[in-house]
Write an enzyme that holds these catalytic residues in place. Structure first.
Site, PDB file in Angstrom:
ATOM      1  N   ASP A   1       3.293  26.503  -1.628  1.00 28.91           N
ATOM      2  CA  ASP A   1       4.015  27.742  -1.957  1.00 28.91           C
ATOM      3  C   ASP A   1       5.443  27.758  -1.418  1.00 28.91           C
ATOM      4  O   ASP A   1       5.996  28.812  -1.093  1.00 28.91           O
ATOM      5  CB  ASP A   1       3.253  28.984  -1.428  1.00 28.91           C
ATOM      6  CG  ASP A   1       1.848  29.054  -1.981  1.00 28.91           C
ATOM      7  OD1 ASP A   1       1.634  28.602  -3.123  1.00 28.91           O
ATOM      8  OD2 ASP A   1       0.959  29.571  -1.279  1.00 28.91           O
TER       9      ASP A   1
ATOM     10  N   LYS B   1       8.203  25.284  -5.076  1.00 25.57           N
ATOM     11  CA  LYS B   1       8.361  24.029  -5.848  1.00 25.57           C
ATOM     12  C   LYS B   1       8.669  24.315  -7.309  1.00 25.57           C
ATOM     13  O   LYS B   1       9.554  23.695  -7.900  1.00 25.57           O
ATOM     14  CB  LYS B   1       7.068  23.187  -5.751  1.00 25.57           C
ATOM     15  CG  LYS B   1       6.734  22.723  -4.348  1.00 25.57           C
ATOM     16  CD  LYS B   1       5.414  21.996  -4.292  1.00 25.57           C
ATOM     17  CE  LYS B   1       4.202  22.847  -4.561  1.00 25.57           C
ATOM     18  NZ  LYS B   1       3.907  23.880  -3.550  1.00 25.57           N
TER      19      LYS B   1
ATOM     20  N   GLY C   1      -0.519  27.412  -7.709  1.00 26.26           N
ATOM     21  CA  GLY C   1       0.016  28.617  -8.358  1.00 26.26           C
ATOM     22  C   GLY C   1       1.515  28.467  -8.332  1.00 26.26           C
ATOM     23  O   GLY C   1       2.134  28.578  -7.273  1.00 26.26           O
ATOM     24  N   HIS C   2       2.104  28.146  -9.461  1.00 22.86           N
ATOM     25  CA  HIS C   2       3.528  27.798  -9.523  1.00 22.86           C
ATOM     26  C   HIS C   2       4.291  28.855 -10.312  1.00 22.86           C
ATOM     27  O   HIS C   2       4.086  29.014 -11.515  1.00 22.86           O
ATOM     28  CB  HIS C   2       3.691  26.401 -10.152  1.00 22.86           C
ATOM     29  CG  HIS C   2       3.178  25.298  -9.267  1.00 22.86           C
ATOM     30  ND1 HIS C   2       3.198  23.973  -9.613  1.00 22.86           N
ATOM     31  CD2 HIS C   2       2.656  25.340  -8.010  1.00 22.86           C
ATOM     32  CE1 HIS C   2       2.711  23.254  -8.623  1.00 22.86           C
ATOM     33  NE2 HIS C   2       2.365  24.058  -7.641  1.00 22.86           N
TER      34      HIS C   2
ATOM     35  N   GLN D   1       0.548  21.804  -4.008  1.00 24.73           N
ATOM     36  CA  GLN D   1       0.221  22.009  -2.592  1.00 24.73           C
ATOM     37  C   GLN D   1       1.399  21.555  -1.703  1.00 24.73           C
ATOM     38  O   GLN D   1       2.527  21.618  -2.126  1.00 24.73           O
ATOM     39  CB  GLN D   1      -1.093  21.301  -2.203  1.00 24.73           C
ATOM     40  CG  GLN D   1      -2.350  21.932  -2.802  1.00 24.73           C
ATOM     41  CD  GLN D   1      -2.612  21.572  -4.246  1.00 24.73           C
ATOM     42  OE1 GLN D   1      -2.678  20.410  -4.592  1.00 24.73           O
ATOM     43  NE2 GLN D   1      -2.794  22.554  -5.105  1.00 24.73           N
TER      44      GLN D   1
HETATM   45  P1  GDP Z   1       5.039  26.923  -5.358  1.00 22.02           P
HETATM   46  O1  GDP Z   1       3.558  26.914  -5.328  1.00 22.02           O
HETATM   47  O2  GDP Z   1       5.635  26.006  -4.332  1.00 22.02           O
HETATM   48  O3  GDP Z   1       5.616  26.670  -6.713  1.00 22.02           O
HETATM   49  O4  GDP Z   1       5.496  28.384  -4.917  1.00 22.02           O
HETATM   50  P2  GDP Z   1       4.834  29.780  -5.417  1.00 22.02           P
HETATM   51  O5  GDP Z   1       5.277  30.038  -6.795  1.00 22.02           O
HETATM   52  O6  GDP Z   1       3.387  29.814  -5.134  1.00 22.02           O
HETATM   53  O7  GDP Z   1       5.480  30.774  -4.366  1.00 22.02           O
HETATM   54  C1  GDP Z   1       6.842  30.901  -4.204  1.00 22.02           C
HETATM   55  C2  GDP Z   1       7.224  32.382  -4.421  1.00 22.02           C
HETATM   56  O8  GDP Z   1       8.543  32.577  -3.953  1.00 22.02           O
HETATM   57  C3  GDP Z   1       7.239  32.771  -5.875  1.00 22.02           C
HETATM   58  O9  GDP Z   1       6.872  34.119  -5.970  1.00 22.02           O
HETATM   59  C4  GDP Z   1       8.690  32.574  -6.292  1.00 22.02           C
HETATM   60  O10 GDP Z   1       9.073  33.419  -7.366  1.00 22.02           O
HETATM   61  C5  GDP Z   1       9.392  32.977  -5.023  1.00 22.02           C
HETATM   62  N1  GDP Z   1      10.673  32.287  -4.764  1.00 22.02           N
HETATM   63  C6  GDP Z   1      11.019  30.996  -5.008  1.00 22.02           C
HETATM   64  N2  GDP Z   1      12.252  30.739  -4.531  1.00 22.02           N
HETATM   65  C7  GDP Z   1      12.682  31.887  -3.969  1.00 22.02           C
HETATM   66  C8  GDP Z   1      13.887  32.248  -3.279  1.00 22.02           C
HETATM   67  O11 GDP Z   1      14.795  31.453  -3.061  1.00 22.02           O
HETATM   68  N3  GDP Z   1      13.964  33.539  -2.820  1.00 22.02           N
HETATM   69  C9  GDP Z   1      12.960  34.446  -3.015  1.00 22.02           C
HETATM   70  N4  GDP Z   1      13.122  35.670  -2.529  1.00 22.02           N
HETATM   71  N5  GDP Z   1      11.827  34.133  -3.659  1.00 22.02           N
HETATM   72  C10 GDP Z   1      11.684  32.872  -4.107  1.00 22.02           C
HETATM   73  P1  IMO Z   2       0.691  25.310  -4.580  1.00 22.85           P
HETATM   74  O1  IMO Z   2       0.783  24.144  -5.515  1.00 22.85           O
HETATM   75  C1  IMO Z   2      -1.000  26.998  -0.932  1.00 22.85           C
HETATM   76  C2  IMO Z   2      -5.038  25.698   0.150  1.00 22.85           C
HETATM   77  C3  IMO Z   2      -6.141  26.736   0.124  1.00 22.85           C
HETATM   78  C4  IMO Z   2      -7.026  26.218   1.245  1.00 22.85           C
HETATM   79  C5  IMO Z   2      -6.936  24.711   1.072  1.00 22.85           C
HETATM   80  C6  IMO Z   2      -8.073  24.088   0.275  1.00 22.85           C
HETATM   81  O2  IMO Z   2       0.786  26.633  -5.249  1.00 22.85           O
HETATM   82  O3  IMO Z   2       1.614  25.171  -3.424  1.00 22.85           O
HETATM   83  P2  IMO Z   2      -8.654  24.057  -2.315  1.00 22.85           P
HETATM   84  O4  IMO Z   2      -8.924  25.172  -3.276  1.00 22.85           O
HETATM   85  O5  IMO Z   2      -7.518  23.187  -2.708  1.00 22.85           O
HETATM   86  O6  IMO Z   2      -9.881  23.260  -1.990  1.00 22.85           O
HETATM   87  O7  IMO Z   2      -8.249  24.805  -0.943  1.00 22.85           O
HETATM   88  O8  IMO Z   2      -5.712  24.467   0.397  1.00 22.85           O
HETATM   89  N1  IMO Z   2      -4.261  25.536  -1.099  1.00 22.85           N
HETATM   90  C7  IMO Z   2      -3.020  25.990  -1.269  1.00 22.85           C
HETATM   91  N2  IMO Z   2      -2.227  26.719  -0.459  1.00 22.85           N
HETATM   92  N3  IMO Z   2      -0.527  26.552  -2.117  1.00 22.85           N
HETATM   93  C8  IMO Z   2      -1.303  25.799  -2.920  1.00 22.85           C
HETATM   94  O9  IMO Z   2      -0.844  25.240  -4.049  1.00 22.85           O
HETATM   95  C9  IMO Z   2      -2.626  25.520  -2.529  1.00 22.85           C
HETATM   96  N4  IMO Z   2      -3.640  24.835  -3.090  1.00 22.85           N
HETATM   97  C10 IMO Z   2      -4.628  24.839  -2.197  1.00 22.85           C
HETATM   98  O10 IMO Z   2      -5.634  28.022   0.379  1.00 22.85           O
HETATM   99  O11 IMO Z   2      -6.450  26.535   2.485  1.00 22.85           O
HETATM  100 MG    MG Z   3       1.993  28.255  -5.084  1.00 20.07          MG
END
Ligand code: GDP
Ligand code: IMO
Ligand code: MG
Length: 431
Positions: free
Chosen positions: A13, A16, A40-41, A225
């Site tokens: 999270d 990416k 969750g991207h 991840q």
């Molecule tokens: P990922 O799994 O690495 O792709 O990240 P996620 O999408 O799960 O979580 C990142 C969250 O931060 C999302 O809600 C994005 O919309 C938000 N986000 C990404 N870059 C920025 C930033 O520079 N500033 C803020 N405030 N939010 C961001």
């Molecule tokens: P993105 O790509 C954050 C965490 C889960 C748990 C552990 C194992 O959005 O960054 P799993 O379901 O993979 O067996 O869970 O890994 N986890 C993540 N945490 N971002 C993710 O993906 C994750 N995918 C798995 O919360 O701790």
């Molecule tokens: Mg994510």
């Protein structure tokens, strides 16, 4: 842009998908290589928000090809739901989205096993996303999995599905003492439809990528991840079930190491974690700064909605991530979340029993004993979310970024992200 792999440097999270969406403009083929719908991207373009779990984050850019590589465990129902959502929003994936025939399927019985295993662990549970990731990879490694290519022959698929289903039932009942109430016939019938819809996407993607690369197409590998959720290098057993480090891109997409020119490490300006396991710089329950990071950063899981644990930036971790992934550029995200803080802390190193520790302890036993040591930098106390150039940032924000870089082997920054929207992206130093 040269061929690059994107990896998370913390516990996932990191933002990416935002960076991948931005870099898609400079790429031709975007490839997921590990993980599954546990990811969750989030991509935000104007008023529109997309959350991808399986489909690569580059998909919304017209004309770009997206590949789900052999290293991914594919929940076909989730995959089709994402395509339907895209279609409803006017995004067509026809002829530009492929799934490896070698990718294993994450099936409904894997989810049932995941949940049963978690409840069996009680207080010691991992805190998985419940998407069946661990059981799907376990079947793959124990050579009992069902692959996307098996869908090409219904009888082959149905026989493997039935064997897997039966094994999952026996395991759930005998090992976890839990009730297994999935209806085999119902799922098989549903998969007749799933199969029909999946077939056009399935192909030999390793060959597709090889051919594209030879034709001069630019490849962008999308990690899921983060480094510390890696099955080998992460905080085992509180990890996911795949290798999340950059080296995994080769095996998970079917390319040789020389194809990848750069590794871009995505670094959140502070640290978060969702799920259980150690977290040295965590600002625990009731800490005002921790609550502020969570509130301003909207730190709730994109897949499960669970609150993310928050803490200050940990340079010990990110240094380790630079080592493990061979990171050549950093992309710093969510810098704007720190706008309101008068003072910002950075963990420079740890102490164990009063002794200085600079390197990430690989053993959980040691990690649980570390005491983070911080330095404090002044905040900037103004809104940076409209800044377009690095030079527009207030001097204290520049100082913060420079200090993070310095603590992370001086790796240069490619991007600084100052908001979730695509345009809130500062290019610092192009590749
Ligand atoms: P990922 O799994 O690495 O792709 O990240 P996620 O999408 O799960 O979580 C990142 C969250 O931060 C999302 O809600 C994005 O919309 C938000 N986000 C990404 N870059 C920025 C930033 O520079 N500033 C803020 N405030 N939010 C961001
Ligand atoms: P993105 O790509 C954050 C965490 C889960 C748990 C552990 C194992 O959005 O960054 P799993 O379901 O993979 O067996 O869970 O890994 N986890 C993540 N945490 N971002 C993710 O993906 C994750 N995918 C798995 O919360 O701790
Ligand atoms: Mg994510």
């Amino acid at each position: 842009m040269p061929n690059a792999v994107i990896v998370g440097t913390q516990w996932g999270d990191e933002g990416k998908a935002k960076v991948i969406d931005y870099l898609t403009d400079k790429s031709d083929v975007i490839i997921r290589f590990q993980g599954g719908s546990n990811a969750g991207h989030t991509v935000i373009v104007g008023e529109r928000k997309y959350v991808f779990h399986l489909v690569p984050s580059g998909v919304i850019s017209a004309g770009k090809v997206c590949v789900v590589g052999n290293g991914v465990v594919v929940d076909a129902e989730q995959f089709l739901a994402e395509i339907d959502e895209l279609a409803a929003g006017g995004v067509s994936v026809d002829g530009r989205l492929f799934v490896s025939d070698l990718a294993h399927l994450a099936l409904p019985y894997h989810k049932a096993l995941d949940l049963a295993s978690e409840s069996g662990l009680g207080a010691g549970k991992i805190g998985t996303t419940g998407r069946g990731i661990g059981p799907a990879y376990a079947d793959k490694v124990s050579r009992a999995g069902v692959r996307a290519g098996d869908l090409c022959d219904w009888d082959v698929f149905a026989a493997k599905f039935r064997a897997g289903f039966d094994a999952a039932r026996r395991k759930t009942e005998a090992l976890y003492g839990a009730k297994f109430d999935l209806d085999e016939g119902e799922i098989i019938e549903k998969y007749r439809m799933v199969r029909e819809r999946m077939l056009p996407f399935i192909r030999d993607t390793a060959f597709y990528i090889f051919d594209a690369e030879r034709a001069g197409k630019r490849l962008l590998f999308e990690g899921a991840q983060g480094t510390f959720l890696d099955i080998d290098h992460g905080t085992y057993p509180y990890v996911t079930s795949s290798n999340t480090v950059s080296g995994s891109a080769c095996a998970g997409a079917g390319v040789g190491p020389r194809v990848i020119d750069h590794c871009i490490g995505i670094v959140k300006a502070y640290t978060t974690r969702v799920g259980n396991g150690p977290f040295p710089t965590e600002l625990g329950n009731g800490d005002a700064d921790g609550e502020e990071l969570q509130r301003v950063g909207h730190e709730f899981g994109s897949t499960t909605g669970r609150p993310r644990r928050c803490g200050w930036f940990d340079s010990v971790m990110v240094r380790k991530a630079v080592q493990l992934n061979g990171i050549t550029r950093l992309a710093l995200t969510k810098l704007d979340v720190l706008n309101g803080f008068g003072e910002i802390k950075i963990c420079t190193h740890y102490e164990i029993g009063g002794k200085r520790v600079e390197q990430w302890p690989s053993c959980l036993h040691d990690l649980e004993k570390v005491v983070p040591v911080y330095e404090t930098l002044p905040g900037w106390k103004c809104d940076i979310s409209a800044c377009k150039k690095f030079a527009d940032l207030p001097s204290n924000a520049v100082r913060y970024v420079e200090r993070l870089r310095e603590l992370c082997y001086g790796v240069s920054a490619l991007i600084v992200s100052v908001g979730p929207e695509r345009s809130q992206t500062i290019e610092v130093e192009p590749i």
